[in-house]
Design a protein around this motif. Structure first.
Motif, PDB file in Angstrom:
ATOM      1  N   SER A 247       0.801  -1.084  -0.033  1.00  0.00           N
ATOM      2  CA  SER A 247      -0.187  -0.140  -0.131  1.00  0.00           C
ATOM      3  C   SER A 247       0.879   1.136   0.017  1.00  0.00           C
ATOM      4  O   SER A 247       0.430   2.291  -0.516  1.00  0.00           O
ATOM      5  N   VAL A 248       2.154   1.316   0.644  1.00  0.00           N
ATOM      6  CA  VAL A 248       2.878   2.427   0.691  1.00  0.00           C
ATOM      7  C   VAL A 248       3.391   2.674  -0.691  1.00  0.00           C
ATOM      8  O   VAL A 248       3.720   3.885  -0.942  1.00  0.00           O
ATOM      9  N   MET A 249       3.793   1.568  -1.527  1.00  0.00           N
ATOM     10  CA  MET A 249       4.210   1.503  -2.919  1.00  0.00           C
ATOM     11  C   MET A 249       3.189   2.265  -3.797  1.00  0.00           C
ATOM     12  O   MET A 249       3.349   2.820  -4.568  1.00  0.00           O
ATOM     13  N   LEU A 250       1.931   1.567  -3.727  1.00  0.00           N
ATOM     14  CA  LEU A 250       0.846   1.709  -4.943  1.00  0.00           C
ATOM     15  C   LEU A 250       0.527   3.085  -4.737  1.00  0.00           C
ATOM     16  O   LEU A 250       0.269   3.567  -5.941  1.00  0.00           O
ATOM     17  N   LEU A 251       0.124   3.652  -3.811  1.00  0.00           N
ATOM     18  CA  LEU A 251      -0.891   4.967  -3.859  1.00  0.00           C
ATOM     19  C   LEU A 251       0.185   6.101  -4.362  1.00  0.00           C
ATOM     20  O   LEU A 251      -0.255   6.916  -5.175  1.00  0.00           O
ATOM     21  N   PRO A 252       1.376   6.085  -3.798  1.00  0.00           N
ATOM     22  CA  PRO A 252       2.383   7.177  -4.142  1.00  0.00           C
ATOM     23  C   PRO A 252       2.408   7.139  -5.877  1.00  0.00           C
ATOM     24  O   PRO A 252       2.748   7.988  -6.488  1.00  0.00           O
ATOM     25  N   GLN A 253       2.769   5.667  -6.363  1.00  0.00           N
ATOM     26  CA  GLN A 253       3.031   5.467  -7.425  1.00  0.00           C
ATOM     27  C   GLN A 253       1.704   6.006  -8.554  1.00  0.00           C
ATOM     28  O   GLN A 253       2.017   6.579  -9.428  1.00  0.00           O
ATOM     29  N   LEU A 254       0.821   5.812  -7.928  1.00  0.00           N
ATOM     30  CA  LEU A 254      -0.595   6.010  -8.892  1.00  0.00           C
ATOM     31  C   LEU A 254      -0.621   7.595  -9.077  1.00  0.00           C
ATOM     32  O   LEU A 254      -0.869   8.192 -10.142  1.00  0.00           O
ATOM     33  N   VAL A 255      -0.502   8.429  -7.735  1.00  0.00           N
ATOM     34  CA  VAL A 255      -0.789   9.746  -7.818  1.00  0.00           C
ATOM     35  C   VAL A 255       0.369  10.501  -8.774  1.00  0.00           C
ATOM     36  O   VAL A 255       0.212  11.440  -9.157  1.00  0.00           O
ATOM     37  N   GLN A 256       1.515   9.861  -8.657  1.00  0.00           N
ATOM     38  CA  GLN A 256       2.825  10.558  -9.353  1.00  0.00           C
ATOM     39  C   GLN A 256       2.527  10.359 -10.939  1.00  0.00           C
ATOM     40  O   GLN A 256       2.931  11.246 -11.766  1.00  0.00           O
ATOM     41  N   LYS A 257       2.301   9.017 -11.134  1.00  0.00           N
ATOM     42  CA  LYS A 257       2.044   8.987 -12.628  1.00  0.00           C
ATOM     43  C   LYS A 257       0.925   9.282 -13.421  1.00  0.00           C
ATOM     44  O   LYS A 257       1.131   9.716 -14.489  1.00  0.00           O
ATOM     45  N   TYR A 258      -0.216   9.533 -12.404  1.00  0.00           N
ATOM     46  CA  TYR A 258      -1.345   9.630 -13.491  1.00  0.00           C
ATOM     47  C   TYR A 258      -2.196  11.103 -12.954  1.00  0.00           C
ATOM     48  O   TYR A 258      -2.982  11.485 -13.719  1.00  0.00           O
ATOM     49  N   TYR A 259      -1.579  11.657 -11.866  1.00  0.00           N
ATOM     50  CA  TYR A 259      -2.185  12.744 -11.292  1.00  0.00           C
ATOM     51  C   TYR A 259      -1.309  14.007 -11.269  1.00  0.00           C
ATOM     52  O   TYR A 259      -1.769  14.848 -10.774  1.00  0.00           O
ATOM     53  N   GLY A 260      -0.186  13.623 -11.634  1.00  0.00           N
ATOM     54  CA  GLY A 260       0.929  14.748 -11.675  1.00  0.00           C
ATOM     55  C   GLY A 260       1.502  15.484 -10.286  1.00  0.00           C
ATOM     56  O   GLY A 260       2.014  16.240 -10.343  1.00  0.00           O
ATOM     57  N   TYR A 261       1.400  14.510  -9.290  1.00  0.00           N
ATOM     58  CA  TYR A 261       1.943  14.797  -7.981  1.00  0.00           C
ATOM     59  C   TYR A 261       3.389  14.681  -7.949  1.00  0.00           C
ATOM     60  O   TYR A 261       4.093  13.795  -8.693  1.00  0.00           O
ATOM     61  N   ASP A 262       4.031  15.741  -7.268  1.00  0.00           N
ATOM     62  CA  ASP A 262       5.524  15.438  -7.061  1.00  0.00           C
ATOM     63  C   ASP A 262       5.807  14.485  -5.859  1.00  0.00           C
ATOM     64  O   ASP A 262       4.846  14.149  -5.387  1.00  0.00           O
ATOM     65  N   ALA A 263       6.889  14.208  -5.758  1.00  0.00           N
ATOM     66  CA  ALA A 263       7.493  13.348  -4.665  1.00  0.00           C
ATOM     67  C   ALA A 263       6.966  13.750  -3.446  1.00  0.00           C
ATOM     68  O   ALA A 263       6.685  12.869  -2.587  1.00  0.00           O
ATOM     69  N   THR A 264       7.119  14.909  -3.183  1.00  0.00           N
ATOM     70  CA  THR A 264       6.833  15.328  -1.685  1.00  0.00           C
ATOM     71  C   THR A 264       5.560  15.090  -1.435  1.00  0.00           C
ATOM     72  O   THR A 264       4.955  14.729  -0.467  1.00  0.00           O
ATOM     73  N   THR A 265       4.424  15.626  -2.655  1.00  0.00           N
ATOM     74  CA  THR A 265       3.114  15.759  -2.466  1.00  0.00           C
ATOM     75  C   THR A 265       2.554  14.049  -2.433  1.00  0.00           C
ATOM     76  O   THR A 265       1.764  13.911  -1.506  1.00  0.00           O
ATOM     77  N   ALA A 266       3.296  13.455  -3.102  1.00  0.00           N
ATOM     78  CA  ALA A 266       2.678  12.344  -2.983  1.00  0.00           C
ATOM     79  C   ALA A 266       2.775  11.605  -1.755  1.00  0.00           C
ATOM     80  O   ALA A 266       2.056  10.659  -1.042  1.00  0.00           O
ATOM     81  N   GLY A 267       4.049  11.646  -1.296  1.00  0.00           N
ATOM     82  CA  GLY A 267       4.341  11.304   0.057  1.00  0.00           C
ATOM     83  C   GLY A 267       3.732  11.727   1.204  1.00  0.00           C
ATOM     84  O   GLY A 267       3.161  11.260   2.358  1.00  0.00           O
ATOM     85  N   MET A 268       2.950  13.139   1.264  1.00  0.00           N
ATOM     86  CA  MET A 268       2.173  13.816   2.035  1.00  0.00           C
ATOM     87  C   MET A 268       0.943  13.108   2.286  1.00  0.00           C
ATOM     88  O   MET A 268       0.056  13.147   3.289  1.00  0.00           O
ATOM     89  N   ILE A 269       0.500  12.478   1.101  1.00  0.00           N
ATOM     90  CA  ILE A 269      -0.703  11.658   1.111  1.00  0.00           C
ATOM     91  C   ILE A 269      -0.879  10.575   2.240  1.00  0.00           C
ATOM     92  O   ILE A 269      -1.817  10.269   2.683  1.00  0.00           O
ATOM     93  N   LEU A 270       0.459   9.946   2.454  1.00  0.00           N
ATOM     94  CA  LEU A 270       0.571   8.930   3.457  1.00  0.00           C
ATOM     95  C   LEU A 270       0.340   9.534   4.714  1.00  0.00           C
ATOM     96  O   LEU A 270       0.097   8.608   5.867  1.00  0.00           O
ATOM     97  N   VAL A 271       0.453  10.631   5.208  1.00  0.00           N
ATOM     98  CA  VAL A 271       0.750  11.154   6.568  1.00  0.00           C
ATOM     99  C   VAL A 271      -0.526  11.123   7.370  1.00  0.00           C
ATOM    100  O   VAL A 271      -0.176  10.673   8.506  1.00  0.00           O
ATOM    101  N   PRO A 272      -1.768  11.344   6.792  1.00  0.00           N
ATOM    102  CA  PRO A 272      -2.853  11.360   7.504  1.00  0.00           C
ATOM    103  C   PRO A 272      -2.965   9.859   8.016  1.00  0.00           C
ATOM    104  O   PRO A 272      -3.550   9.836   9.346  1.00  0.00           O
ATOM    105  N   GLY A 273      -2.669   8.985   7.257  1.00  0.00           N
ATOM    106  CA  GLY A 273      -2.727   7.596   8.007  1.00  0.00           C
ATOM    107  C   GLY A 273      -1.778   7.222   8.803  1.00  0.00           C
ATOM    108  O   GLY A 273      -2.233   6.539   9.874  1.00  0.00           O
ATOM    109  N   GLY A 274      -0.687   8.051   8.847  1.00  0.00           N
ATOM    110  CA  GLY A 274       0.371   7.741   9.965  1.00  0.00           C
ATOM    111  C   GLY A 274      -0.070   8.225  11.288  1.00  0.00           C
ATOM    112  O   GLY A 274       0.071   7.690  12.325  1.00  0.00           O
ATOM    113  N   LEU A 275      -0.887   9.544  11.089  1.00  0.00           N
ATOM    114  CA  LEU A 275      -1.282  10.241  12.201  1.00  0.00           C
ATOM    115  C   LEU A 275      -2.447   9.378  12.916  1.00  0.00           C
ATOM    116  O   LEU A 275      -2.114   9.443  14.256  1.00  0.00           O
TER     117      LEU A 275
END
Length: 508
Positions: free
Chosen positions: A280-308
């Motif tokens: 799950s850590v691999m798939l979601l950032p890969q999805l938003v970077q490849k098809y939604y134009g997110y940069d590495a930082t923004t893609a990683g930040m999507i995971l942060v709420p789950g961590g909280l």
């Protein structure tokens, strides 16, 4: 309870957190590293593989190392070695040098996770083990989540070298705290001779398996003779390992622990939990970077709420273990994980960051219940003298689950992108209303954007078809990610049923 067990937990968890973080923090920096060291992207992936291979080889023998050198001494040695190797990675000037230092980092880091679990387990009284395992779960769940986001921020703001340099002050602090806080009483080194034969079989078996899993997708799995050979070598070596170790009086890895049903069940479930977290850590950032134009930082930040959310749920889960049987919490965790994967069906071309962050929270929501409960089940019948060996085995199962999951899901994703693309292409016929409407819409847009007299009919048709094909590829790619999430949903739903049956059978 005094604050001492929690102080010990913080000290040893700081080191383990640093090590687990390094398994994902480099993912987003591979492009930068490859460019700086004049390497190809395929060559740069060995930065991950070299670490994972040596780490996987040391993990199962870390219990023996703890006995041989003394657990505290071995743990501090691993921290120091990991810290020095991290610094050397940061100053590496060539890819071969970086790969060598990453291998050293993996060797040193292999003893940190199991030792952390064993020290924490032995630091708490039996009635407080729920709280102890909540600390372990916090490290195991949050570190992989934070890794990509932290790696992206550091790489963008400073350089890729700082993802290694950051370990230096953390490692020094961890070594000092462990030296001061972790008790040495009863931690006497035992004179044990190294089983060279058993270690050789094990190293070859796990090393070949890890390399095969990490490179199988690039070489089309068993269609490649090299990958087939690696899996064959791994199977033969692991078979010899099992036969050899079961005949030893003091084996380097105590496989006899698998004779304890609860421990075996917990290890199997931990394998799939490791798969859930890493995939799950691999798939979601890969999805938003490849098809939604997110940069590495923004893609990683999507995971942060789950961590909280994890920070809140893990202590709660530790307290729940005092009132609820761990088997029931495992069932709940598996079911919620299945639901979290299933909601990916709602992904569209217009999904935004809030949707992805919410989906991530649901995906990871069941993980605290799994980690804490599985550790409680795993150690419930383990004698204190076997804590080191048990920790090593369950850590190995978690890591292997992540490796298998990433390799298999990557292949499934690639295959299903081709399937979805073929299906969508089959719909591009003149009698399909959506296709005709798309043609007219793209033609209108292109005619407005160009001078009609300078745009020939042939060029217009070619441009329209190109736009449709690009949109089709994007849609096929997104659908392939959805298919992969749905496969995981089905897997964890099946594990939910299995967890119910096992919970009833073992009365956990």
């Amino acid at each position: 309870m005094t604050a001492k067990p929690f102080a010990v937990s913080f000290a040893v968890s700081l080191a383990a957190f640093m090590e687990i973080l390094d398994t994902t923090i480099t993912n987003v920096a591979l492009t930068h590293i490859a460019g700086d060291l004049s390497a190809s992207m395929e060559e740069s992936t060995w930065i991950l593989t070299s670490y994972l291979v040596t780490n996987a080889i040391i993990l199962p023998v870390s219990g023996w190392c703890s006995e041989r050198f003394g657990r505290k001494r071995y743990f501090i040695g691993c921290i120091v070695g990991f810290t020095i190797a991290s610094f050397l990675c940061g100053i590496a000037t060539s890819l071969p040098a970086l790969l060598f230092f990453r291998s050293l980092q993996g060797i040193a880091g292999g003893g940190l996770q199991p030792s952390q679990q064993a020290i924490i387990k032995d630091s708490f009284p039996v009635e407080k083990l729920g709280s102890a395992f909540a600390v372990v779960g916090l490290v195991n769940v949050c570190a992989p989540v934070i890794g990509p986001a932290l790696g992206g921020c550091i790489t963008d703001a400073l350089s890729w070298r700082w993802i290694f340099f950051i370990n230096v002050p953390v490692g020094i602090l961890a070594a000092v705290l462990v030296k001061k806080l972790v008790p040495s009483e009863g931690d006497t080194p035992v004179k044990l001779s190294l089983d060279y034969m058993g270690f050789s079989f094990l190293a070859v078996g796990i090393g070949a398996l890890q390399v095969a899993l990490d490179t199988a997708e690039q070489h089309d799995w068993f269609a490649d003779a090299g990958i087939t050979a690696l899996f064959s070598i791994s199977f033969i070596s692991m078979t010899l390992t099992i036969l050899w170790l079961l005949r030893q009086e003091h084996p380097i890895v105590n496989l006899r622990l698998f004779a304890i049903p609860r421990f075996t069940i917990a290890c199997v479930m931990m394998f799939f939990t490791g798969m859930l977290v890493n995939v799950s850590v691999m798939l979601l950032p890969q999805l938003v970077q490849k098809y939604y134009g997110y940069d590495a930082t923004t893609a990683g930040m999507i995971l942060v709420p789950g961590g909280l959310v994890m920070l809140v749920l893990l202590p709660l889960t530790g307290k729940l273990l005092k009132k609820v049987k761990p088997g029931y919490l495992i069932v709940f965790g598996m079911f919620i994980s299945a639901v979290g994967m299933w909601v990916s069906r709602g992904i569209t071309l217009y999904s935004d960051s809030f949707y992805f962050a919410g989906m991530r929270i649901l995906q990871i929501l069941g993980t605290p219940f799994l980690f804490v409960s599985l550790l409680a089940v795993a150690f419930s019948r383990i004698p204190a003298a076997e804590s080191n060996h048990a920790s090593a085995l369950i850590s190995l199962m978690k890591n292997l689950g992540g490796s298998f999951g990433i390799s298999l899901m990557t292949s499934y994703l690639t295959h299903h992108q081709q399937i979805e693309q073929a299906y969508l292409v089959s719909q591009l016929t003149p009698d399909h209303v959506g296709y005709v409407l798309g043609l007219n819409q793209y033609a209108g847009v292109m005619q407005q954007a160009h001078v009609p007299s300078l745009l020939s009919a042939g060029a217009l048709t070619h441009g329209v078809l190109l736009q449709i094909y690009q949109a089709l590829q994007m849609q096929a790619g997104i659908l392939a990610f959805v298919d992969t999430f749905q496969l995981l949903a089905g897997l964890f739903l099946g594990l939910t049923v299995l967890a119910v049956l096992l919970s009833v059978k073992t009365h956990t």
